[in-house]
Design a protein around this motif. Sequence first.
Motif, PDB file in Angstrom:
ATOM      1  N   GLY A  44      14.048  20.968   6.638  1.00 31.99           N
ATOM      2  CA  GLY A  44      15.138  21.834   7.052  1.00 31.99           C
ATOM      3  C   GLY A  44      16.506  21.181   7.001  1.00 31.99           C
ATOM      4  N   GLY A  45      17.464  21.843   7.627  1.00 34.38           N
ATOM      5  CA  GLY A  45      18.861  21.432   7.536  1.00 34.38           C
ATOM      6  C   GLY A  45      19.310  20.603   8.724  1.00 34.38           C
ATOM      7  N   TYR A  46      20.582  20.214   8.663  1.00 36.43           N
ATOM      8  CA  TYR A  46      21.086  19.258   9.660  1.00 36.43           C
ATOM      9  C   TYR A  46      22.277  19.829  10.439  1.00 36.43           C
ATOM     10  N   GLY A  47      22.312  21.153  10.562  1.00 37.99           N
ATOM     11  CA  GLY A  47      23.433  21.789  11.255  1.00 37.99           C
ATOM     12  C   GLY A  47      23.618  21.310  12.689  1.00 37.99           C
ATOM     13  N   ASN A  48      22.562  20.756  13.275  1.00 32.45           N
ATOM     14  CA  ASN A  48      22.668  20.284  14.655  1.00 32.45           C
ATOM     15  C   ASN A  48      23.569  19.064  14.811  1.00 32.45           C
ATOM     16  N   VAL A  49      24.077  18.535  13.691  1.00 36.05           N
ATOM     17  CA  VAL A  49      25.046  17.451  13.799  1.00 36.05           C
ATOM     18  C   VAL A  49      26.267  17.963  14.565  1.00 36.05           C
ATOM     19  N   PHE A  50      26.468  19.290  14.577  1.00 35.85           N
ATOM     20  CA  PHE A  50      27.594  19.902  15.285  1.00 35.85           C
ATOM     21  C   PHE A  50      27.275  20.164  16.764  1.00 35.85           C
ATOM     22  N   PHE A  51      26.142  19.701  17.228  1.00 38.81           N
ATOM     23  CA  PHE A  51      25.603  19.991  18.566  1.00 38.81           C
ATOM     24  C   PHE A  51      25.371  21.486  18.746  1.00 38.81           C
ATOM     25  N   LEU A  52      26.456  22.271  18.751  1.00 35.93           N
ATOM     26  CA  LEU A  52      26.253  23.715  18.870  1.00 35.93           C
ATOM     27  C   LEU A  52      26.078  24.310  17.488  1.00 35.93           C
ATOM     28  N   SER A  53      24.937  24.933  17.273  1.00 38.28           N
ATOM     29  CA  SER A  53      24.706  25.612  16.007  1.00 38.28           C
ATOM     30  C   SER A  53      23.648  26.660  16.269  1.00 38.28           C
ATOM     31  N   THR A  54      23.313  27.405  15.236  1.00 34.38           N
ATOM     32  CA  THR A  54      22.255  28.398  15.406  1.00 34.38           C
ATOM     33  C   THR A  54      20.879  27.772  15.159  1.00 34.38           C
ATOM     34  N   ASN A  55      20.857  26.485  14.837  1.00 31.24           N
ATOM     35  CA  ASN A  55      19.568  25.820  14.614  1.00 31.24           C
ATOM     36  C   ASN A  55      18.779  25.687  15.915  1.00 31.24           C
ATOM     37  N   ALA A  56      17.482  25.448  15.757  1.00 27.93           N
ATOM     38  CA  ALA A  56      16.654  25.186  16.926  1.00 27.93           C
ATOM     39  C   ALA A  56      17.060  23.852  17.541  1.00 27.93           C
ATOM     40  N   MET A  57      16.736  23.678  18.823  1.00 26.58           N
ATOM     41  CA  MET A  57      17.125  22.455  19.519  1.00 26.58           C
ATOM     42  C   MET A  57      16.565  21.213  18.832  1.00 26.58           C
ATOM     43  N   GLY A  58      15.381  21.342  18.255  1.00 24.16           N
ATOM     44  CA  GLY A  58      14.737  20.165  17.682  1.00 24.16           C
ATOM     45  C   GLY A  58      15.085  19.902  16.221  1.00 24.16           C
ATOM     46  N   SER A  59      15.759  20.849  15.572  1.00 21.86           N
ATOM     47  CA  SER A  59      16.086  20.664  14.149  1.00 21.86           C
ATOM     48  C   SER A  59      16.882  19.373  13.990  1.00 21.86           C
ATOM     49  N   ASN A  60      16.518  18.567  13.012  1.00 20.03           N
ATOM     50  CA  ASN A  60      17.188  17.267  12.896  1.00 20.03           C
ATOM     51  C   ASN A  60      17.206  16.766  11.468  1.00 20.03           C
ATOM     52  N   THR A  61      17.900  15.682  11.281  1.00 17.06           N
ATOM     53  CA  THR A  61      18.114  15.148   9.936  1.00 17.06           C
ATOM     54  C   THR A  61      17.259  13.919   9.656  1.00 17.06           C
ATOM     55  N   THR A  62      16.481  13.478  10.651  1.00 19.32           N
ATOM     56  CA  THR A  62      15.865  12.154  10.558  1.00 19.32           C
ATOM     57  C   THR A  62      15.081  11.936   9.261  1.00 19.32           C
ATOM     58  N   ALA A  63      14.242  12.896   8.885  1.00 21.76           N
ATOM     59  CA  ALA A  63      13.408  12.679   7.700  1.00 21.76           C
ATOM     60  C   ALA A  63      14.261  12.459   6.460  1.00 21.76           C
ATOM     61  N   ILE A  64      15.222  13.362   6.217  1.00 20.35           N
ATOM     62  CA  ILE A  64      15.998  13.195   4.987  1.00 20.35           C
ATOM     63  C   ILE A  64      16.974  12.032   5.113  1.00 20.35           C
ATOM     64  N   TRP A  65      17.397  11.753   6.335  1.00 19.38           N
ATOM     65  CA  TRP A  65      18.331  10.624   6.497  1.00 19.38           C
ATOM     66  C   TRP A  65      17.610   9.304   6.216  1.00 19.38           C
ATOM     67  N   LYS A  66      16.386   9.190   6.676  1.00 18.55           N
ATOM     68  CA  LYS A  66      15.637   7.963   6.411  1.00 18.55           C
ATOM     69  C   LYS A  66      15.351   7.836   4.915  1.00 18.55           C
ATOM     70  N   ALA A  67      15.088   8.968   4.270  1.00 13.92           N
ATOM     71  CA  ALA A  67      14.879   8.944   2.823  1.00 13.92           C
ATOM     72  C   ALA A  67      16.149   8.463   2.128  1.00 13.92           C
ATOM     73  N   PHE A  68      17.288   8.952   2.630  1.00 17.90           N
ATOM     74  CA  PHE A  68      18.581   8.520   2.079  1.00 17.90           C
ATOM     75  C   PHE A  68      18.737   7.005   2.219  1.00 17.90           C
ATOM     76  N   ARG A  69      18.408   6.510   3.388  1.00 23.17           N
ATOM     77  CA  ARG A  69      18.543   5.067   3.623  1.00 23.17           C
ATOM     78  C   ARG A  69      17.577   4.263   2.764  1.00 23.17           C
ATOM     79  N   ARG A  70      16.494   4.901   2.329  1.00 26.55           N
ATOM     80  CA  ARG A  70      15.520   4.205   1.465  1.00 26.55           C
ATOM     81  C   ARG A  70      15.847   4.393  -0.006  1.00 26.55           C
ATOM     82  N   GLY A  71      16.924   5.100  -0.314  1.00 28.22           N
ATOM     83  CA  GLY A  71      17.326   5.147  -1.716  1.00 28.22           C
ATOM     84  C   GLY A  71      17.430   6.528  -2.342  1.00 28.22           C
ATOM     85  N   ALA A  72      17.059   7.562  -1.646  1.00 28.71           N
ATOM     86  CA  ALA A  72      17.239   8.903  -2.201  1.00 28.71           C
ATOM     87  C   ALA A  72      18.710   9.275  -2.042  1.00 28.71           C
TER      88      ALA A  72
END
Lengths: 207, 258, 646
Positions: free
Chosen positions: C228-256
Motif C-alpha cells: 500500500g501507500g505511505y499517506g500516513n507520513v502526513f499523520f492525518l490522512s484517510t489511510n488506516a492507522m496502521g498503513s505504513n511505508t516500512t516494507a517499501i522503505w526498507k526495500a529502498f534502503r536495500r537498493g530498490a
Amino acid sequence: MALAGLFLISFLGVHLGINLLILKNDGREAFNIAAHFMVTNPVVQSMQWVLFGGFILHILLGAVLQIQNWMARPQRYKVEGFSHTSYFSKFMIHTGLIIFAFLILHLVNFFFKAKFGAMPEVMIGDHMYEDMGLLVIEKFSNLSYVILYIFWLLFLGFHLDHAFHSAMQSLGLNHSKYTPVFFGISRALAILIAGGFMIIPLVIYFS
Amino acid sequence: MDLTLKIWRQKNAASKGKFVTYKISDISPNSSFLEMMDILNESLVLCGEDPVAFDHDCREGICGACSMYINGHPHGPDKAITTCQLHMRRFKDGETIVIEPWRARPFPVLKDLIVDRTAFDKIIQAGGYVSVNTGGIPDANSIPIPKVKADLSMDAAACIGCGACVAACKNASAMLFVAAKVSQFALLPQGRVEASERVQAMVAEMDNLGFGNCTNTGACEAECPKEISISNIARMNREFLSAKLGAQKPSGRTGSDA
Amino acid sequence: MAELNSKIPKGQLAEKWTNYKDNIALVNPANKRRLEVIVVGTGLAGASAAASLAEMGFKVKNYCYQDSPRRAHSIAAQGGINAAKNYQNDGDSVYRLFYDTIKGGDYRAREANVYRLAEVSNAIIDQCVAQGVPFAREYGGLLDNRSFGGAQVSRTFYARGQTGQQLLLGAYSALSRQVKKGNVELFTRHEMLDVVLVEGRARGIIVRNMVTGEIERHAAHAVVLATGGYGNVFFLSTNAMGSNTTAIWKAFRRGAVFGNPCFTQIHPTCIPVHGDFQSKLTLMSESLRNDGRIWVPKQKEDAEKIRKGTLLPTQIKEEDRDYYLERRYPAFGNLVPRDVASRAAKERCDAGFGVGETGLAVYLDFSDAINRLGKSTIEARYGNLFQMYEKIVDENPYKTPMMIYPAVHYTMGGLWVDYELMTTIPGLFAIGEANFSDHGANRLGASALMQGLADGYFVLPYTIQNYLADQISVPKFSNDLPEFKLTEEEAVNRLKKLMNVRGKNTVDSFHKKLGHIMWEYVGMGRNAEGLKKAITEIRALREEFWKDVKIPGEMNEINPELEKASRVADFLELGELMARDALHRDESCGGHFREEFQTTEGEALRNDQEFMYAAAWEFTGDTQEPKLNKEVLDYEFVEVKQRNYK
C-alpha cells in the motif's frame, strides 16, 4: 428443538381444549368422558409415547444446547448487555427448568393418579367412568395449589412467548411480510394457552 | 467531559486479567471513542505505564478491527455503528464506562481488549467462496441477476467480520456471521452452484470451533454495526436443512476441484 | 548507478501486452510446486496476487499486520472501480480509458503500462462477478454504472458505497480457498521489517510476530510487496492507522529505487479537521460530486459571519453563492479531477472565503439535487454516506450543506517498477499502491481498485513467471544463510535501539509534528523555500526522535507503541525524500503543485521539456544524499497537451 417444540404446542392446545370442558355446567360429564377417552383410546395411547419422546427430546436438546452455549462463553461479561430483542428469549432455559419442575408435580398430581392410582368413579349413562373432574376440583379448592399453578402457567406463557416464531425462524421460515405475523401468533399463543389454563383453577376456586 | 473508565487489563493470553479504573478529564464531546482511548494511552505512556492495547485500523467503520464491549454493548450503546464511529457526545459528563473485550471461547483474549478472531477466517476458509480460478470467465453481464436478489445479497455481504454478533449473543453464537456469507452467495446464481456444499462445510466448521447455538434471541441483529438481518439466519437454516435432506452423492469417484 | 530498464515490449500500443504474453518464459506445473513466493500485504493487490499465484500452483506465503487479511485498507474504498466495458453505450473504449488515465495523471505515467491497465480492466469485472461480488444492478438484471471525476463517460462499477470492501472480500475469499487447499500459508499479525537479499536477488523477508514479538526469517524464490501507500507520513490522512511505508522503505534502503515520492493525492471531499485530538480523516466518496454542488460565499463578510456562527449557509441567497468549480471549469464542473478540485478549495479558503469554525472548509450542497430528484433518490444513492457524516459532524446533510476539505488520500509515488512490475532489485516485485505505477502525477477516482486488482489478478501472475522461469533449478532457500542472520540482526538491533531511547515524548507526538511539517510544506501547495525548510525541520525532528522517544513495555509482547515507533522512524526518513523530490521538480503537475509554476489563471504549469520523466531516487547511505535517476517518458502514441477541464 423447533419441531419438538411445535409438537408440544399442539399438545398444549388439545390439553387445554379438554380441560376447558370441566367448566361446562354438566356435572363434569363431558370432561370425564374426554379424560376417559384420552387414557383408553389406543391411538391416543400410542401418541402418548410420541408425546413423551417429544418432551424428552425438547428437554434434553434444550439442556445440551444450553450447556454448549455456556461453554461457548467461559468468562462472562461484567456488564451483561440487554439488547433490544425478544425479552424472554434470553431466559428460555430458566423458564424451561421451572416448567419442567412443575411438570413433575403435575404428573404426580393428575397423570399418574389417572393412570395408575385409585380413582373415584362416577356413572355416566350406562358406563362407569373415573371421576377425573372431581380430582381436579378437589385440588383446586386448595388456595396454595391455585397460586402454584398460576405461577407455573405464568412461566409457561413466558416460555411460549418465544416459541412459535422462534421455531419458524429455526425452520428457515423468515419473510419480511410474514415474520411479524409469526411474532403475533407467538404472543397470542402464549396468552391464550397460559391464560386458558389459568382460568380453570381460578373459576374452580371461586365457584 | 470527565469520565471514569473501568477497563479490562490482561497482560497476555496466558495471564489472568482484571479491571482497572482510570479517571480521565477534559475530553471533547466531539472526539471519537477511540480518540478518547488515544488520549488515555498518551497519558499512560507519559507516566511510563503500559497503554491499553486494542484493535483498530481504518477508523471509519469498515475494516471491522475495533472490538470493544462498552457498557454492555458491543461497539457501545449506539445502533448501527462500530466503536471507531462512536462519539463521546453520546456519553454524559461524569459517566462511568466499562470496557471489556469480546467474550467467547473461540475468541481468546491476546492482550487487554485485543481478541483473536482467526476463527472467522477459518469459517470462510471452510467454504466462504465461489470456487473459480482467475481468468477464463464469461462476460460479467452474461447472467442477469434480479435487482432485488442482488440487493439482498449486498445487504448480507455488508458484514465486516467484526464479531459483534458473537459478542452480543448470550450463547456466543456465530450464526449471523456465517449466515451473512452463506446468504450472500446463496442469492446469486454464481454462488448457487455449490450452495449445498458451502452451507454444510461452513456450519460444520462453525460448530467445530466451539461457537454456541442460535436460540433466535435477535441480539446479533440488534447489535450488528451493519444491521444485517437475522432473516439471513433463517435463509441459512433453510439452505442447511435442504442440503442435509436433499443432498445427493454422485456415484463413482469425483476428482478434486483443484 | 541503478539501471532503469523499463522493459517496454515493442510493437503498437494495443499489441504490446499480447506480444509480451506470447513471448515470455513460463513455468511448468511440476516446477511451480517447487517455487515459493512471498507476498506481503493482503489488500486488493496482495490478496488477488497470492490467490492467483496459488491457483497456478506456486507455493505462496502471505503476510499482513492486521488480525485478518480481510481488514487491509482496500476495504475502505467507497466509490467504485473503472472498466472500459461500454455497457452504457456512451462511447467508452479501452483507448478512452487509457487516454483519460494518462491525461488525468498529467502525462507523467508510462503509456504501455496504462494501456495494459485499461486493457485488463474488463476482465476484472468479469472475475469479480464470478466470485459473487454483489455489484449494483439495474432492474433488468444487468450491471449499473455511475460517473466519476475526470471522465465524460459512465464506466464506474460499484457496490453501494462499499465497492472496495466487496472487491476485497472477493479477493479474500479466493485467498481463503487457497489457504484451505494448503497452497497459501497465511501469517496474520506479522509485520515485515526488512527484505533479505542473497547475491543481489530478493530471497526473503524478516518479520515480527506482533503477538509474541518474535523476529522470524522467511525465505522464498521471489518477494512481492503489496503493502500500500505511505499517506500516513502526513499523520492525518484517510489511510488506516496502521498503513505504513516500512516494507517499501526498507526495500529502498536495500537498493530498490523509489519513483516520484512527492506525488501525493489530496482528496477533495473529506470531513474537515475539528481538533488537535483528531486521529484520522474520513473520506466522503467522490461520487457525492455527481449530485452535490460545491460552493463558498461570494462575499467575504458572509464567510466571516458563518465562521463566527452568526449566519447559516441556508440563509445565503443563491446569487451570493460562488459555485467556483462550475464557474472555473464549465465543461467538467463539479466533476473535475481530484487534484484540480482540491486546489480550487484551498485557493478559496486561502483567499478568505472558507467556512466552518476553522475557515478550512467549503460546502457540498445537495439541496438542488434533493429538489430535482427527491429526498428518497438521494437517500438511496448516498444514504450511508450522509449517515456517516451525521455521526461524525452531528449535522444533517439533508437540511444543511455538508462541509468538506481536502485531505491526503493516496500516494501515486512508490517503488519504481518496470513493465513486469519488478523493482530494480531482481526478484523483488511491487504491486498496487506500493509501486509508482500507472497514475502518473494524479490518480483518477475508481482507478486505484482497478490497478490493484489488475496487478494482482492479471499482470503479476504472468510477469513473475518470466522471472521465476530461470529459477526452477534453484533449490528452496534455507533461512539459515548468513544474509538472513545478518538482516535479522540489523532488524533486532534497530528495535532494541528504539526501546532503549527511553526518552520523554510519545511516538504520536513526533508523528503529529512530522505531519504538520509535511502538510504545511509538502502538501497541496509547495514552494522551494518551504521545501528546503521542510528538509531541515524533518532532519532535526528525526534526530530528536532518536534521542527522545518513549516506548513502554517490552519487545517480546504485543506492543503497539513499538509498532508505531518503528513505522514513524521510517516516515521520518521518507518525508525528507518526498520534500527533496518535490523540490527538484521545478514544475507543477497533477497532485504536485509548485506555487512558482502556475498559469496566470492559477492552473498547474507543466514543464515537459525538462521534467517529462519519472524521478527514481536511489539510496546511497544514511549520511549521503539520495541519487536521482530519470526514466524519460516517451509519449509515442498520445499527444501531450495542457490538461483542460474548462
